[in-house]
Design a protein around this motif. Structure first.
Motif: not given
Length: 576
Positions: A383-392, A450-462
């Motif tokens: 989970i942490q890896t997905v979040e870290t890569v999505a933020q990059r 899918d998890y990367l896209l999910g985190a990215l889509y959430d980042l767009q609003s937050r």
């Protein structure tokens, strides 16, 4: 010995739970003569009340619509041959009196009463009744019993305790909606089934009686469909009621959807996973995440166009399957509750009310990552890896281009090419690559997408994701043998004087011969040995060559930062 105990039979156990709810007891062993008599009085008073026979324009009478689905139309309260209400109630009271008298050792002439026999449900043998479909849901009829069983017996033998418990079975019955199928929950744990019987239909019938409305089974669920009703039940017991007993039970929980109608009798079971209970218990501690998950995934007030989506997600929740791919909203969507408008002519002016392009994650990332941890048993490191890569990716200037590449990755067999592109762009390290895409499960690459896209889509609003601080589930420690093979071979290749650009260009080939040629070139120039070559390029199976190629490319992209030009790897390049 106690008069009542759970037997393992779903109908009898659900009846015992209904009896406990009527007697206000929290376990069957606590039922004694006084409380049983009091529960029977409540049962008779409710089932023979005016509200049981009352009908309105919106709702039929309980005894002629809902109750026949439980005990058939031939039961005392429903049988049309019993012309008057007084006749129906009198026969019903006699039936109950016969069971209660037999239970406490007061033999009395009553329909179906016997003096010997063994109960086929619990094995008791003081006295028994011969039960058919009007006494025991989905039991074969009296006629069938005579035709296909010896001694011309007129029903199945059950003891007085089981016979009385079945009279309380309707108090454990629920509906999947206000007019949906009937179902009930069965579990050997009294902390699970008794509160359900007490909280829903038992209280619902009393509310109907107090309001002088026709009796009915409870069916006002938070979601839609039978799976949605079951998920809503779990949600209510864990979040709204706060009863964590359903989470901590060591026993299985199963919902049974059934009908005892003479025309179309049926039953099937749906298991309720304990991990789903864990998920909702954890979710209630994050109020904003719980509210968004309810509104966007489970809520029954959502527009009709999303009803199919809600049913689909509910079934996946009950099967403990990943749900994030179905929750990714890629395309244009209409405003909530509004249908899509027709496309306008090119010269027409745009309207402020037209739907805008949206890319969002239904339910929110906070709830999805909790589902990953509690239900899918994913590690905190993942989970942490997905979040870290999505933020990059979110911070990269080519974010839109990368997101589109990830979206298109679903057209490929594994989608691993888009992840390789992230490694080449230095948005993902080698260690993060094989964490998200383990070699022994390459199909995981699409899930990682899918998890990367999910985190990215959430980042767009937050604009930011709060770092995962939940359960750090340990890795299983079974590192694939391919990882050290790639690391050792890749390190030797980098340290040698081989033309790295040429090797990488050859590895990017779509053909087997092109990949083998690149590896042979590395062997020829001293970058790899024979052992490396035969391990990376085995004669059989051929599919493993492409897997080894992908991981070797990921390692080289990560370690040769600044040496290789940025040439995006297409999805076709990563597939044979």
């Amino acid at each position: 010995m106690s008069l009542f105990r759970f037997t393992g039979n779903p109908f009898v156990d659900a009846g015992i739970a209904g009896l406990c709810a009527a007697a206000d007891k929290n376990q069957p062993e606590a039922l004694e003569e006084t409380s049983i008599h009091e529960a029977v009085k409540r049962l008779v008073r409710l089932m023979t009340s005016d509200e049981a026979f009352k009908a309105t324009d919106e709702q039929k009478a309980f005894v002629t619509s809902a109750l026949p689905m439980v005990f058939t139309m031939n039961a005392d309260l429903s049988n049309p041959s019993n012309k008057s209400v007084d006749t129906k109630t009198q026969k019903y009271k006699e039936r109950i009196a016969g069971r209660i008298n037999a239970l406490f050792g007061i033999p009395k002439e009553a329909p179906g009463f016997e003096e010997n026999g063994i109960c086929f449900v619990c094995g008791r043998s003081p006295v028994t009744f011969l039960a058919g479909k009007t006494d025991f849901p989905l039991m074969d009829s009296v006629t069938t019993r005579i035709n296909f069983h010896s001694c011309l017996e007129k029903g199945h033998p059950i003891c007085a305790a089981c016979a009385l418990a079945l009279e309380f079975f309707p108090f454990s019955v629920l509906r999947t909606g206000t007019s949906g199928k009937l179902w009930f929950v069965h579990s050997p744990d009294p902390k699970v089934c008794i509160p359900i019987a007490s909280e829903f239909t038992w209280h619902e019938m009393h509310r109907c009686q107090a309001a002088h409305r026709p009796l009915r089974f409870y069916g006002d669920w938070h979601s839609v469909g039978e799976a949605g009703a079951i998920v809503s039940l779990v949600r209510f017991m864990t979040i709204e009621k706060g009863d964590e007993a359903i989470e901590g039970t060591p026993f299985p929980i199963r919902a049974y959807v059934f009908s005892n109608d003479n025309r179309d009798a049926s039953i099937y079971g749906i298991d309720i996973p304990n991990v789903l209970c864990h998920f909702f218990v954890r979710l209630k501690y994050d109020a904003s995440a719980q509210e968004r998950f309810d509104k966007e995934i489970l809520h029954r007030t959502a527009p009709d166009m999303f009803a199919g989506f809600i049913r689909h997600i509910a079934y996946r929740l009950l099967k403990s399957e990943p749900i994030i791919s179905a929750c990714l909203a890629h395309e244009e969507e209409p405003n909530e509750g509004q249908p899509k408008r027709r496309a306008k002519k090119k010269d027409a002016e745009p309207s402020l009310f037209e739907p805008v392009p949206t890319c969002r994650l239904r339910g929110g990332w906070a709830a999805h990552r909790l589902y990953m941890s509690e239900v899918l048993q994913m590690t905190g490191k993942y989970i942490q890896t997905v979040e870290t890569v999505a933020q990059r990716i979110h911070a990269d200037e080519d974010r839109a281009k990368i997101v589109m590449a990830l979206r298109l990755a679903g057209k490929n067999r594994t989608g691993i090419g888009s992840l390789l592109d992230l490694v080449q762009r230095k948005l993902m390290s080698w260690e993060e690559f094989y964490c998200l895409t383990p070699p022994n499960n390459q199909a995981q690459s699409l899930k990682a997408r899918d998890y990367l896209l999910g985190a990215l889509y959430d980042l767009q609003s937050r604009e930011d994701i709060e770092a995962w601080d939940g359960r750090m589930r340990p890795d299983n420690g079974n590192l694939s043998p391919l990882i050290p093979l790639i690391e050792n071979a890749g390190a030797r290749l980098i340290e040698s004087k081989v033309d790295h650009k040429r090797v990488v260009q050859g590895l990017r080939s779509r053909s087997i011969s092109g990949i083998r040629g690149a590896l042979l070139h590395a062997v020829e120039r001293g970058g790899l040995g024979w052992a490396d070559f035969i391990a990376l390029c085995p004669p059989d199976p051929v599919e493993s060559l492409f897997t080894h190629r992908d991981y070797l490319l990921a390692y080289l992209y990560d370690r040769l930062n600044g040496v290789l030009p940025l040439n995006e790897l297409t999805e076709e390049d990563s597939d044979q």
